[in-house]
Design an enzyme around this catalytic site. Sequence first.
Site, short mmCIF file in Angstrom:
data_model
loop_
_atom_site.label_atom_id
_atom_site.label_comp_id
_atom_site.label_asym_id
_atom_site.label_seq_id
_atom_site.Cartn_x
_atom_site.Cartn_y
_atom_site.Cartn_z
N GLU A 1 13.84 -16.93 -14.42
CA GLU A 1 13.33 -15.58 -14.64
C GLU A 1 12.30 -15.57 -15.78
O GLU A 1 11.27 -14.89 -15.70
CB GLU A 1 14.51 -14.63 -14.93
CG GLU A 1 14.19 -13.25 -15.48
CD GLU A 1 13.41 -12.37 -14.51
OE1 GLU A 1 13.10 -12.81 -13.39
OE2 GLU A 1 13.08 -11.23 -14.91
N ARG B 1 2.68 0.62 -5.51
CA ARG B 1 2.67 -0.15 -4.25
C ARG B 1 1.38 -0.95 -4.07
O ARG B 1 1.21 -1.64 -3.08
CB ARG B 1 2.84 0.80 -3.06
CG ARG B 1 4.11 1.60 -3.12
CD ARG B 1 4.14 2.62 -2.00
NE ARG B 1 4.47 2.01 -0.76
CZ ARG B 1 5.69 1.90 -0.25
NH1 ARG B 1 6.70 2.40 -0.93
NH2 ARG B 1 5.90 1.33 0.90
N LYS C 1 4.46 -3.34 -7.17
CA LYS C 1 5.87 -3.14 -7.52
C LYS C 1 6.78 -3.26 -6.31
O LYS C 1 7.89 -3.75 -6.40
CB LYS C 1 6.02 -1.77 -8.17
CG LYS C 1 7.40 -1.44 -8.66
CD LYS C 1 7.69 -2.16 -9.94
CE LYS C 1 9.10 -1.94 -10.43
NZ LYS C 1 9.56 -3.13 -11.19
N TRP D 1 -2.87 -2.60 -1.51
CA TRP D 1 -2.58 -3.96 -1.93
C TRP D 1 -3.10 -4.83 -0.80
O TRP D 1 -2.58 -4.79 0.31
CB TRP D 1 -1.09 -4.17 -2.14
CG TRP D 1 -0.76 -5.52 -2.67
CD1 TRP D 1 -0.82 -5.92 -3.98
CD2 TRP D 1 -0.30 -6.66 -1.93
NE1 TRP D 1 -0.45 -7.23 -4.09
CE2 TRP D 1 -0.13 -7.72 -2.84
CE3 TRP D 1 -0.03 -6.90 -0.58
CZ2 TRP D 1 0.31 -8.98 -2.46
CZ3 TRP D 1 0.40 -8.16 -0.19
CH2 TRP D 1 0.57 -9.18 -1.13
N GLU E 1 3.71 -14.13 -14.32
CA GLU E 1 3.16 -12.91 -13.71
C GLU E 1 2.47 -12.02 -14.74
O GLU E 1 1.54 -11.29 -14.41
CB GLU E 1 4.22 -12.14 -12.92
CG GLU E 1 5.27 -11.45 -13.72
CD GLU E 1 6.26 -10.67 -12.86
OE1 GLU E 1 5.85 -10.07 -11.86
OE2 GLU E 1 7.45 -10.65 -13.20
N HIS F 1 14.99 -35.84 -13.69
CA HIS F 1 14.79 -36.33 -12.32
C HIS F 1 13.34 -36.12 -11.84
O HIS F 1 13.10 -36.14 -10.64
CB HIS F 1 15.76 -35.65 -11.36
CG HIS F 1 17.19 -36.00 -11.66
ND1 HIS F 1 17.71 -37.25 -11.39
CD2 HIS F 1 18.18 -35.29 -12.24
CE1 HIS F 1 18.98 -37.27 -11.77
NE2 HIS F 1 19.28 -36.10 -12.30
N ASN G 1 -0.03 1.36 5.94
CA ASN G 1 0.75 0.46 5.09
C ASN G 1 1.46 -0.50 6.04
O ASN G 1 2.16 -0.06 6.94
CB ASN G 1 1.76 1.29 4.28
CG ASN G 1 2.91 0.46 3.72
OD1 ASN G 1 4.03 0.93 3.66
ND2 ASN G 1 2.65 -0.76 3.33
N GLY G 2 1.24 -1.82 5.85
CA GLY G 2 1.89 -2.80 6.72
C GLY G 2 0.88 -3.82 7.21
O GLY G 2 -0.20 -3.96 6.62
N CYS H 1 0.83 -1.20 0.00
CA CYS H 1 0.00 0.00 0.00
C CYS H 1 0.88 1.27 0.00
O CYS H 1 2.01 1.24 0.45
CB CYS H 1 -0.92 0.09 1.21
SG CYS H 1 -1.85 -1.41 1.53
N LYS I 1 8.50 -14.33 -15.39
CA LYS I 1 7.95 -13.24 -16.21
C LYS I 1 6.68 -13.71 -16.91
O LYS I 1 5.69 -12.99 -16.97
CB LYS I 1 8.95 -12.79 -17.29
CG LYS I 1 10.10 -11.97 -16.82
CD LYS I 1 9.79 -10.50 -16.61
CE LYS I 1 9.67 -10.18 -15.14
NZ LYS I 1 10.92 -9.96 -14.45
#
Length: 607
Positions: free
Chosen positions: A479, A27, A602, A74, A486, A502, A98-99, A2, A483
């Site tokens: 990566e 955020r 982000k 968020w 998401e 395996h 925020n938190g 947030c 990508k």
Amino acid sequence: MCGIIGMIGANSVVPYILEGLRRLEYRGYDSAGISTLVKGVVNRRRAEGKLAKLEKKLKDKPLTGNIGIGHTRWATHGAPNLINAHPHVSGPVSVVHNGIIENHKKLRTDLVASGFVMETDTDTEVVAHLVKYYHDQGLSPEEIMRSIIERLNGAYALVIMIADYPGTLMAARKSSPLAIGYGNEAMFIGSDALALAPMTRRISYLEDGDWAIVGQDYSNIYNAENKQVERPINLTEVSGALIGKGKYRHFMDKEIHEQPEVIGYTLSAFYDPNSGRMKMPELPFDPTLLPKLTIIAAGTSYYAGMVAKYWLEGLARLPVEVDIASEFRYRNSVLPKGGAALFISQSGESLDTLMALRHAREVEQHIISLVNVSESTIARESDIVLKTLAGPEISVASTKAFTTQLVVLLSLAVDWAHKRNFLNKKVSATIMTELSRLPITMAEVLADQGRWKACAHELALAKDVIYLGRGLNFPIALEGALKLKELSYIHAEGYAAGEMKHGPIALLEEGMPVVMVAPYDEWFEKTASNLKEALARGARVILLSDKEGIKRLDDEPAWVFEMPKVHPLIAPILYSLPVQLIAYHTANEKGTDVDQPRNLAKSVTVE
Ligand code: F6R
């Protein structure tokens, strides 16, 4: 996570709060809201979803007032809906947070027992009621702050407004960042300097445990022991200019294309091509005596750390351990005396990484950070700060921050390898000269995207995609899978190519896409065998390799992308581009929200 903001001024604060929220949307964007005070009454507008929805609401039903607070959310506790949107109110009290308030259940029970009625599923609502509880007992703003802080556990940045104090905002921070901005006849409180930069460049960062009482022309700051303290006012370097997409459709597209340029800038801060000298900052320890380096990060930054392990161990013969920040913090790992810990973070605010840093400091490690946001909390709490000069990264999915991180990490590995006597001048010069050419090579790859788009058209129909890579390119496979999932919401997994047999090979079936990150290097023949194994099971292989690698194959993958030939040590940086392009174009094919994918933010400022 947030983003929070507060302002008290001479004129209407709403346009400024909105501007701050626009810059805080990275955020979180589950909901947004603003409260102001008009003639001693709290007025509130909230909207589910992105800030644009709140802006529309405000157009239809404007809000005025010269004191106000705002929030972009968020969701952690409670669904991302209107009822859970901040600010939360309790009578004359309005709060943005925020938190995570970890003891919210206990506080909820206590407050309900005192007669408060809970309206939301959030952890934040208890703060609003707690403030009202103490306000009803006749406590002053200072006394209220001292009382609530004693009762709150967890992480928080808070801005609180009480209707009976129309000239005062209250603020507090613990583990979540908060800054105070000093303007002309106006004062600001915000999650970061980015939010406040259009309004003022004079910023003071609150330290952990600080709280403050802020009026239109003053701020009284207190530390965790409730002693009044001064916090320096700095001139922030963060630009207040609006960051646009330019000619690009998305920030991500723009940021992908900026890579040749920002890699050039970043490299020039660490290496002088004319003299061939490295320009590393002075260290408070001798890298030749370093017993071990622990690298800690999250997400894409963690993958940068994984690549760095190959470079630092291979070139500098330095024992390196790489850990996921959220795991490291609670793993009770063994860190040697005199060791160093390197924290990699684009935002410099990821709470997992920050908490890991504080733990490493407690166990007496030298603290190095590699950040993109130079005024971030992680940077401010480090002994040595290495900076990526990628510029603001707006798209939630990291691209240019990752490749610039890699450039700095390879430069560091070369520098330490040379200092530790494992690399002679000539080989160091060869690597750094090749690295200097990388921007040109990258620009070549970015020049024509027709075939990436065609391949993405096919990938968009897939349900699952596997990415394989070996050695230095194994983290690039991870990566690539991150990508793709998401951005396009397609299930994707990255594996070390040799690990396939395996277990994961059981997933392969006719037509399943397998992306192979396989430049021609010392491991290529082995990766080529893994490619054969995938083809034999009907996979549609998308091969990323160079001329030499492609020439050595006697098989025919479905898609072959010929990449320019680069030094094998530099390949992971170059091969980051195709995995970004594949994910970007696939997301476009699927029509997902490229810059702000669902459920993400982000900067992840919760544990
Ligand atoms: C993925 C991505 C995230 C971040 C992670 C760490 O595209 O961007 O995985 O890498 O949240 O963020 P920072 O680097 O800001 O600590």
